[in-house]
Design an enzyme around this catalytic site. Sequence first.
Site, PDB file in Angstrom:
ATOM      1  N   GLU A  42       0.862  -1.178   0.000  1.00 38.96           N
ATOM      2  CA  GLU A  42       0.000   0.000   0.000  1.00 38.96           C
ATOM      3  C   GLU A  42       0.904   1.235   0.000  1.00 38.96           C
ATOM      4  OE1 GLU A  42      -3.361   1.735   3.149  1.00 38.96           O
ATOM      5  OE2 GLU A  42      -1.717   0.476   3.858  1.00 38.96           O
ATOM      6  N   LYS A 108      -9.639   0.725  -1.381  1.00 37.81           N
ATOM      7  CA  LYS A 108      -9.691   0.229  -0.005  1.00 37.81           C
ATOM      8  C   LYS A 108     -11.052   0.500   0.641  1.00 37.81           C
ATOM      9  CE  LYS A 108      -6.955   0.753   4.275  1.00 37.81           C
ATOM     10  NZ  LYS A 108      -5.828   1.521   4.845  1.00 37.81           N
ATOM     11  N   CYS A 144      -4.368  -3.421   3.705  1.00 36.09           N
ATOM     12  CA  CYS A 144      -4.002  -3.067   5.073  1.00 36.09           C
ATOM     13  C   CYS A 144      -5.106  -3.304   6.104  1.00 36.09           C
ATOM     14  CB  CYS A 144      -3.511  -1.618   5.104  1.00 36.09           C
ATOM     15  SG  CYS A 144      -2.427  -1.261   6.521  1.00 36.09           S
TER      16      CYS A 144
END
Length: 262
Positions: A42, A108, A144
Amino acid sequence: MLTRIGLAQVTSAVDPEQNLAALETYTARAAAAGARLVVFPEAMMRCFGGGSLAEVAQPVDGPWAEAVRLIAERAGITVAAGMFSPDGDRVRNTLLVTGGGVDAHYDKIHLYDAFGYTESDTVAPGDKPLVLDIDGTRVGFTTCYDLRFPGLFQALADDGADLIVVAASWGDGPGKADQWQLLARARALDSTTFVAACDQARPTTDSDSPAPRGVGHSLVVAPDGQIVAALGAEPDLLITDIDPGRVQAVRRTLPVLANRKY
């Protein structure tokens, strides 16, 4: 069938062009080692805590993404790399997946509003999970903080994923590296898939900022929760083989997806 993958555990810098140079070097190394997919962290476009994300954000057909496409095309493999794309007065935390016959992106879904950091102040959430066919294997993609939410991993497994990628810039702190490894193993068990979790390397300079910069310890986990391969905290390239055929064997023994009530 996708059997060899690479995880490029690097430390991204403030300069997107400098990060492209690192991406090219690690992609070439992964391809030379026979990997068909190489995963970068990321925030590969720019590290967190290095300035405004809005000033570097570009659309997924912009020059930074086009440079990644060219790198992937020259190497002949699929590249997954974190970037930032515009969204009004905020940005999207975007994972670009390109090369090897695919071209897509994942925004995300779960934003890192935890441990003293509020990602949602500057980042707009996505709402669409992503699963792609890469070399005959269904691969899901996450970023993440998504790692803390088993429902997303089970949804990706429901959509046929045998391998789930996690691109991360994991926030450091007491016990955080242990949580990273524990959660990667837990999500593999929750979804009975391989999990390939690629983090930013641990920074070599201290910072007072709560921005998540990485802890390293990238790892690949089998569907039974066993660690296949792992790195330490320093920058490195992990090349490992996986057997997607193991997924169905594990699911016959451990049918958690079939046995779910909620």
